[in-house]
Design a protein around this motif. Structure first.
Motif, PDB file in Angstrom:
ATOM      1  N   ALA A   1       0.822  -1.217   0.000  1.00 45.21           N
ATOM      2  CA  ALA A   1       0.000   0.000   0.000  1.00 45.21           C
ATOM      3  C   ALA A   1       0.851   1.260   0.000  1.00 45.21           C
ATOM      4  O   ALA A   1       0.369   2.333  -0.353  1.00 45.21           O
ATOM      5  CB  ALA A   1      -0.933   0.008   1.211  1.00 45.21           C
ATOM      6  N   GLY A   2       2.104   1.130   0.416  1.00 40.91           N
ATOM      7  CA  GLY A   2       2.988   2.289   0.487  1.00 40.91           C
ATOM      8  C   GLY A   2       2.983   2.906   1.871  1.00 40.91           C
ATOM      9  O   GLY A   2       1.930   3.113   2.459  1.00 40.91           O
ATOM     10  N   ALA A   3       4.150   3.157   2.383  1.00 39.00           N
ATOM     11  CA  ALA A   3       4.270   3.705   3.743  1.00 39.00           C
ATOM     12  C   ALA A   3       4.145   5.218   3.733  1.00 39.00           C
ATOM     13  O   ALA A   3       4.610   5.852   2.796  1.00 39.00           O
ATOM     14  CB  ALA A   3       5.600   3.281   4.356  1.00 39.00           C
ATOM     15  N   PRO A   4       3.526   5.793   4.746  1.00 36.91           N
ATOM     16  CA  PRO A   4       2.937   5.122   5.897  1.00 36.91           C
ATOM     17  C   PRO A   4       1.622   4.442   5.546  1.00 36.91           C
ATOM     18  O   PRO A   4       0.908   4.853   4.641  1.00 36.91           O
ATOM     19  CB  PRO A   4       2.727   6.250   6.901  1.00 36.91           C
ATOM     20  CG  PRO A   4       2.553   7.481   6.071  1.00 36.91           C
ATOM     21  CD  PRO A   4       3.401   7.262   4.845  1.00 36.91           C
TER      22      PRO A   4
ATOM     23  N   SER B   1      12.358   7.510   7.624  1.00 34.88           N
ATOM     24  CA  SER B   1      12.664   8.887   7.215  1.00 34.88           C
ATOM     25  C   SER B   1      11.701   9.911   7.818  1.00 34.88           C
ATOM     26  O   SER B   1      11.981  11.107   7.802  1.00 34.88           O
ATOM     27  CB  SER B   1      12.650   9.006   5.692  1.00 34.88           C
ATOM     28  OG  SER B   1      11.352   8.708   5.187  1.00 34.88           O
ATOM     29  N   HIS B   2      10.573   9.462   8.380  1.00 36.79           N
ATOM     30  CA  HIS B   2       9.605  10.374   8.990  1.00 36.79           C
ATOM     31  C   HIS B   2       9.884  10.621  10.472  1.00 36.79           C
ATOM     32  O   HIS B   2       9.109  11.320  11.140  1.00 36.79           O
ATOM     33  CB  HIS B   2       8.185   9.821   8.845  1.00 36.79           C
ATOM     34  CG  HIS B   2       7.665   9.885   7.445  1.00 36.79           C
ATOM     35  ND1 HIS B   2       6.339   9.694   7.144  1.00 36.79           N
ATOM     36  CD2 HIS B   2       8.263  10.120   6.254  1.00 36.79           C
ATOM     37  CE1 HIS B   2       6.159   9.804   5.848  1.00 36.79           C
ATOM     38  NE2 HIS B   2       7.309  10.055   5.284  1.00 36.79           N
TER      39      HIS B   2
ATOM     40  N   GLU C   1       8.861  16.074  15.924  1.00 36.86           N
ATOM     41  CA  GLU C   1       8.360  17.447  15.979  1.00 36.86           C
ATOM     42  C   GLU C   1       6.878  17.468  16.378  1.00 36.86           C
ATOM     43  O   GLU C   1       6.453  18.287  17.198  1.00 36.86           O
ATOM     44  CB  GLU C   1       8.567  18.105  14.612  1.00 36.86           C
ATOM     45  CG  GLU C   1       8.343  19.585  14.593  1.00 36.86           C
ATOM     46  CD  GLU C   1       8.709  20.158  13.226  1.00 36.86           C
ATOM     47  OE1 GLU C   1       7.807  20.761  12.604  1.00 36.86           O
ATOM     48  OE2 GLU C   1       9.870  20.008  12.795  1.00 36.86           O
ATOM     49  N   LEU C   2       6.095  16.558  15.823  1.00 35.70           N
ATOM     50  CA  LEU C   2       4.686  16.442  16.168  1.00 35.70           C
ATOM     51  C   LEU C   2       4.533  16.112  17.658  1.00 35.70           C
ATOM     52  O   LEU C   2       3.727  16.721  18.361  1.00 35.70           O
ATOM     53  CB  LEU C   2       4.024  15.358  15.308  1.00 35.70           C
ATOM     54  CG  LEU C   2       2.532  15.141  15.522  1.00 35.70           C
ATOM     55  CD1 LEU C   2       1.728  16.340  15.028  1.00 35.70           C
ATOM     56  CD2 LEU C   2       2.079  13.876  14.793  1.00 35.70           C
TER      57      LEU C   2
END
Length: 191
Positions: A116-119, A138-139, A145-146
């Motif tokens: 499905a692709g990350a995230p 990479s996130h 920060e969140l």
């Protein structure tokens, strides 16, 4: 592509008499052992996100990652951040996560999330399961920060993530929250 796995061990189950949910016995083994057996073949290596005595998980022979100082008690997103840091150190591109109280995880969970692709996160029968998710390493900085902004909700951290439906019966994401849930899971294991 290297994928690491993280089991979110959480804490005590309020509706389970305060017992450590990860260590509740199901079919003669701790709940977390069932989750590890399902997740480990799908990833390059697993770790456990848990605070407290790491020795309680010694039988699983995998790293136990406490939340960073100042993040303890702040929920599963703190564990995801520790897991992403560990995954990055392992050279992983992605981190697949699962909760310790979901012993019936699909054997194709990670493959379908990757497709499905990350995230990406799992869903079943109209419910999202943000602890059963795939996180790009990479996130990590954006999630940190969140988190620093005060956000703790997993669904917010996964905003815009692909949702992958797993609508098998019985529900592969049925989790153990009560003594009745544990009894049902025992019956399901016997069947």
């Amino acid at each position: 592509m290297v994928i690491a796995g993280l089991i979110l061990a959480g804490g005590q189950g309020r509706r389970m008499g305060g017992a450590d949910k990860a260590l509740l016995s199901l079919a003669g083994r701790p709940l977390i052992a069932h989750v590890a057996a399902r997740l480990a073949p799908q990833v390059g290596g697993i770790a456990i996100s848990a605070n407290g005595d790491a020795g309680r998980f010694a039988d699983l022979a995998c790293p136990v990652l406490p939340d960073a100082p100042g993040h303890r008690g702040e929920g599963p997103l703190a564990g995801i951040l520790a897991g992403l840091e560990w995954a990055e150190a392992q050279g992983a591109d992605l981190l697949a996560t699962a909760s310790c109280d979901t012993p019936f995880l699909p054997a194709d969970l990670v493959a379908r999330l990757v497709a499905a692709g990350a995230p990406a996160m799992a869903a079943s029968h109209g419910r999202q399961h943000p602890t059963a998710a795939l996180w790009p390493v990479s996130h990590r900085a954006a999630l940190a920060e969140l988190f620093a902004s005060g956000e703790r909700r997993m669904r917010v951290a996964l905003a815009g993530a692909a949702e992958v439906a797993f609508d098998a019966l019985p529900d592969p994401f049925a989790n153990i929250n009560t003594p009745d849930d544990l009894s049902e899971a025992e019956a399901r294991m016997r069947a």
